[in-house]
Design an enzyme around this catalytic site. Structure first.
Site, short mmCIF file in Angstrom:
data_model
loop_
_atom_site.label_atom_id
_atom_site.label_comp_id
_atom_site.label_asym_id
_atom_site.label_seq_id
_atom_site.Cartn_x
_atom_site.Cartn_y
_atom_site.Cartn_z
N PHE A 190 5.25 -58.21 20.92
CA PHE A 190 5.66 -56.90 20.84
C PHE A 190 7.37 -57.03 20.98
CE2 PHE A 190 1.40 -55.91 21.85
CZ PHE A 190 0.84 -55.14 21.05
N HIS A 238 2.10 -56.59 28.05
CA HIS A 238 2.80 -55.56 27.32
C HIS A 238 1.89 -54.51 26.48
CE1 HIS A 238 6.81 -54.74 24.56
NE2 HIS A 238 6.09 -53.78 24.70
N LEU A 239 1.93 -53.25 27.51
CA LEU A 239 0.94 -52.45 27.08
C LEU A 239 1.00 -51.54 25.48
CD1 LEU A 239 0.79 -50.06 30.24
CD2 LEU A 239 -0.77 -51.56 29.55
N HIS A 240 -0.18 -51.21 25.06
CA HIS A 240 0.02 -50.85 23.86
C HIS A 240 -1.14 -50.16 23.43
CE1 HIS A 240 -1.71 -54.94 23.63
NE2 HIS A 240 -2.39 -54.54 22.85
N MET A 241 -1.23 -48.95 22.65
CA MET A 241 -2.37 -48.27 22.31
C MET A 241 -2.98 -48.64 21.17
SD MET A 241 -2.33 -44.60 24.31
CE MET A 241 -4.13 -44.38 24.16
#
Ligand SMILES: [Zn+2]
Length: 156
Positions: free
Chosen positions: A20, A114-117
């Site tokens: 990301f 690394h947060l992601h939806m």
């Protein structure tokens, strides 16, 4: 959300890097598969989708835990999820969506830091079960095509 967990697990991350952050650093959004950037969040195609239109709404900041994000960051990510669901609806007319976030490697997150939806469009009788059961991907179109269709649908 077993499906989403499985989809996350299949996202490889290159050695020593964050896919990301690397995408964000790119000066070529098309090549990086980034569809849209806002101040604190961005939309990016999943390079290894389980269905056409598999998009991720990620935090711009490299953060791995929901309890560390601000209300503003959270609001922007959810706003982009809503925006891309609208675009997917216009471009692909899916019957529904899997929308989910995996936190921590044990959850199946492929990029746990690394947060992601994940936003995965679904159709009645679609073949996504094959991805879960046999790790077989059925992709009716190229990422380039998906990028063009979604980019157009994001700006109706
Ligand atoms: Zn990152």
């Amino acid at each position: 959300m077993a499906y989403v967990a499985s989809a996350g697990a299949a996202t490889p991350s290159p050695a020593g890097g964050c896919i990301f952050c690397e995408a964000l650093a790119s000066d070529d959004d098309r090549r990086a598969l980034i569809l849209l950037r806002s101040a604190k969040a961005f939309l990016i195609l999943n390079k290894y989708p389980y269905a056409s239109g598999h998009v991720m709404a990620a935090f711009t900041r490299h953060v791995g835990a929901l309890e560390e994000v601000t209300e503003k960051e959270l609001g922007e990510v959810m706003s982009l999820v809503r925006t891309v669901v609208g675009a997917l609806g216009r471009a692909y007319h899916p019957a529904g969506y899997n929308i989910g976030l995996n936190q921590g490697r044990v959850s199946g997150a492929g990029v746990p830091d690394h947060l992601h939806m994940h936003v995965v469009p679904r159709w009645g009788g679609d073949s996504n079960f094959m991805s879960v059961i046999a790790e077989t991907r059925v992709l009716p179109e190229s990422l380039d095509t998906t990028y063009d269709r979604l980019l157009a649908a994001l700006d109706p």
